[in-house]
Motif scaffolding. Structure first.
Motif, short mmCIF file in Angstrom:
data_model
loop_
_atom_site.label_atom_id
_atom_site.label_comp_id
_atom_site.label_asym_id
_atom_site.label_seq_id
_atom_site.Cartn_x
_atom_site.Cartn_y
_atom_site.Cartn_z
N PRO A 199 0.60 -1.44 -0.09
CA PRO A 199 -0.27 0.26 0.14
C PRO A 199 1.08 1.01 -0.10
CG PRO A 199 -1.25 -1.69 1.32
CD PRO A 199 0.68 -1.78 0.98
N ARG A 200 1.62 1.30 0.65
CA ARG A 200 2.63 2.79 0.80
C ARG A 200 2.99 3.18 -0.53
NH1 ARG A 200 6.20 1.35 4.79
NH2 ARG A 200 7.87 0.01 3.55
N GLN A 201 3.89 1.76 -1.05
CA GLN A 201 4.45 1.88 -2.88
C GLN A 201 3.74 2.86 -3.41
OE1 GLN A 201 6.03 -1.88 -2.76
NE2 GLN A 201 7.99 -1.92 -2.76
N SER A 202 2.10 1.68 -3.86
CA SER A 202 1.20 2.35 -4.42
C SER A 202 0.65 3.74 -3.83
CB SER A 202 -0.23 1.81 -3.92
OG SER A 202 -1.17 2.32 -5.13
N ASP A 203 1.20 4.37 -2.86
CA ASP A 203 0.93 5.78 -2.56
C ASP A 203 1.95 6.66 -3.28
OD1 ASP A 203 -1.65 5.30 -1.48
OD2 ASP A 203 -0.99 4.97 0.52
N ILE A 204 3.16 5.87 -2.71
CA ILE A 204 3.91 6.96 -3.17
C ILE A 204 3.72 7.05 -5.16
CG2 ILE A 204 6.81 6.72 -3.73
CD1 ILE A 204 6.99 4.77 -1.47
N LEU A 205 3.37 6.20 -5.50
CA LEU A 205 2.70 6.36 -6.88
C LEU A 205 1.96 6.79 -7.44
CD1 LEU A 205 4.17 4.70 -9.69
CD2 LEU A 205 2.56 2.89 -9.33
N ASP A 206 1.29 6.98 -7.09
CA ASP A 206 0.50 7.88 -6.75
C ASP A 206 0.63 9.62 -6.44
OD1 ASP A 206 -1.76 6.62 -7.22
OD2 ASP A 206 -2.45 6.11 -5.69
N LEU A 207 1.57 9.97 -5.67
CA LEU A 207 2.53 11.07 -5.19
C LEU A 207 3.05 11.54 -6.15
CD1 LEU A 207 3.11 10.35 -1.51
CD2 LEU A 207 1.89 12.20 -2.31
N ALA A 208 4.08 10.30 -7.13
CA ALA A 208 4.86 10.63 -7.71
C ALA A 208 4.16 10.82 -9.72
CB ALA A 208 5.80 9.26 -8.51
N ARG A 209 2.53 10.43 -9.33
CA ARG A 209 1.89 10.93 -10.81
C ARG A 209 1.60 12.79 -10.59
NH1 ARG A 209 -1.04 5.76 -10.24
NH2 ARG A 209 -0.25 4.30 -11.30
N LEU A 210 1.30 12.62 -9.59
CA LEU A 210 0.31 13.95 -8.93
C LEU A 210 1.01 15.24 -8.98
CD1 LEU A 210 -1.55 13.41 -5.84
CD2 LEU A 210 -2.27 13.92 -8.12
N ALA A 211 2.47 15.37 -9.05
CA ALA A 211 3.95 15.91 -8.59
C ALA A 211 5.27 15.37 -9.64
CB ALA A 211 4.27 15.62 -7.20
N GLY A 212 5.47 14.35 -10.34
CA GLY A 212 5.83 13.94 -11.85
C GLY A 212 7.38 13.78 -11.18
N ARG A 213 8.03 13.65 -9.39
CA ARG A 213 8.76 13.34 -8.88
C ARG A 213 8.33 13.40 -7.23
NH1 ARG A 213 13.81 15.21 -10.37
NH2 ARG A 213 12.47 16.02 -12.66
N VAL A 214 9.25 12.50 -6.74
CA VAL A 214 9.01 12.39 -5.23
C VAL A 214 10.66 12.19 -4.72
CG1 VAL A 214 7.23 11.59 -4.71
CG2 VAL A 214 8.76 10.14 -5.05
N ASN A 215 10.52 13.16 -3.39
CA ASN A 215 11.98 13.05 -2.34
C ASN A 215 12.04 11.94 -1.01
OD1 ASN A 215 12.61 14.43 -0.19
ND2 ASN A 215 14.14 15.12 -1.56
N VAL A 216 12.85 11.88 -1.01
CA VAL A 216 13.10 10.69 0.15
C VAL A 216 12.86 11.31 1.06
CG1 VAL A 216 14.77 9.25 1.13
CG2 VAL A 216 14.92 9.17 -0.99
N ASP A 217 12.82 12.27 1.39
CA ASP A 217 12.73 12.97 2.80
C ASP A 217 12.22 13.08 3.57
OD1 ASP A 217 15.30 12.83 3.74
OD2 ASP A 217 16.39 14.51 2.36
N ASP A 218 11.07 14.15 2.29
CA ASP A 218 9.66 14.04 1.98
C ASP A 218 8.64 12.93 2.46
OD1 ASP A 218 10.30 17.52 1.79
OD2 ASP A 218 9.98 17.19 -0.12
N LEU A 219 8.89 11.77 1.78
CA LEU A 219 8.44 10.32 2.06
C LEU A 219 8.92 10.01 2.85
CD1 LEU A 219 8.74 9.09 -1.70
CD2 LEU A 219 6.43 9.62 -0.80
N ALA A 220 9.84 9.89 3.92
CA ALA A 220 9.78 9.47 4.97
C ALA A 220 9.24 10.38 5.78
CB ALA A 220 11.59 9.19 4.93
N ALA A 221 9.60 11.78 5.80
CA ALA A 221 7.98 12.44 6.70
C ALA A 221 6.71 11.94 6.40
CB ALA A 221 8.30 14.25 6.96
N GLU A 222 5.85 12.14 5.57
CA GLU A 222 5.00 11.83 4.87
C GLU A 222 4.33 10.39 5.88
OE1 GLU A 222 1.23 11.99 2.92
OE2 GLU A 222 2.81 13.84 3.16
N HIS A 245 18.62 11.83 -8.23
CA HIS A 245 19.79 12.25 -7.54
C HIS A 245 18.49 13.07 -5.69
CE1 HIS A 245 22.22 13.82 -4.54
NE2 HIS A 245 22.11 14.40 -4.04
N GLY A 246 17.99 11.83 -5.05
CA GLY A 246 17.62 12.26 -3.85
C GLY A 246 16.24 11.86 -3.60
N GLY A 247 15.87 11.34 -4.63
CA GLY A 247 14.38 11.23 -4.81
C GLY A 247 14.28 9.53 -6.15
N ALA A 248 13.08 10.06 -6.99
CA ALA A 248 12.68 9.76 -8.70
C ALA A 248 11.31 9.92 -9.58
CB ALA A 248 11.70 8.31 -7.52
#
Length: 256
Positions: free
Chosen positions: A5-28, A53-56
């Motif tokens: 479920p977390r990976q699915s949520d990460i993918l949804d966030l990436a679709r919305l923003a285009g990219r994701v950041n490791v630190d932001d995801l850890a906090a989220e 660098h720093g995310g995906a």
């Protein structure tokens, strides 16, 4: 891969923003950065994201996601779209179904619609509808793309041009913000264009996740279609485009 479920949520966030950041995801998600890095590594190995660098970020728009991953991606939304699209196809209709996991969902939903003629360049669609008691299923022939059961090339196009059907039901790999339908393989796009040219009406089946993807080859525009069946309300600009072009929008109900 089977996503958590977390990976699915990460993918949804990436679709919305285009990219994701490791630190932001850890906090989220309230987990360690090491856990997030493992999640991103698995998503990248599956071709769903590309490391930065720093995310995906969402992967390059020149290579499609592997078929099995596409089949799992937004599976519930695709099933809902399939049911909504099938409800718009009357008994006794003739139709094209092209390559794609969403058109396969339409095929599954058509199993109880009587007296269909279905012309397809998708081996999976043919196998799904094989047990249908009253459907005539015609495969185009052509060059087999083993990765997803698609048939492309001149033979597929020539077969399609022998028919004039009631409705083309097509999918696409991506949908641009300007309303263009996009795909990756020029040979597949040639077949999709032939399908559109030989149908009296045309329907796109595509979930909203396609708006977060890119692909290099243009099929057509939403302006060229009669209907778009999707899983949620499109952005205002696309709703306006469809209204101006008189392209109806059907929003599929929640998965049952």
């Amino acid at each position: 891969m089977t996503m958590t479920p977390r990976q699915s949520d990460i993918l949804d966030l990436a679709r919305l923003a285009g990219r994701v950041n490791v630190d932001d995801l850890a906090a989220e998600f309230g987990v360690t950065v090491q856990t997030i890095r493992r999640d991103l590594t698995e998503l990248c190995e599956a071709g769903l994201l590309a490391r930065t660098h720093g995310g995906a970020m969402l992967p390059s728009g020149v290579t499609n996601i592997a078929y099995e991953e596409r089949r799992r991606l937004s599976a519930e939304a695709k099933d809902a779209i399939g049911r909504a699209a099938a409800a718009l196809i009357p008994p006794g209709a003739s139709l094209f179904l092209n390559i794609g996991t969403t058109t396969e969902a339409v095929a599954r939903a058509l199993i109880d619609t009587p007296n269909l003629m279905v012309v397809t360049n998708n081996l999976n669609v043919a196998q799904i509808l094989g047990p249908h008691p009253t459907a005539e299923v015609i495969l185009t022939g052509g060059r087999l793309r083993r990765a997803d059961g698609g048939l492309t090339g001149d033979m597929a196009v020539e077969t399609i041009r022998q028919f004039k059907v009631d409705m083309a039901v097509i999918g696409a790999s991506a949908l641009d913000a300007d309303g263009d339908l996009l795909d990756f393989d020029p040979d597949e796009v040639r077949v999709s264009r032939a399908i559109l040219s030989q149908a009296r009406a045309a329907m796109l089946v595509a979930d909203q996740g396609k708006l977060a993807r890119a692909a290099p080859v243009r099929i057509a525009s939403l302006r060229d279609l009669d209907r778009w069946v999707t899983d949620a309300a499109p952005p205002p600009a696309l709703r306006k485009l469809c209204a101006e072009a008189r392209t109806a929008i059907t929003i599929a109900g929640p998965p049952r």
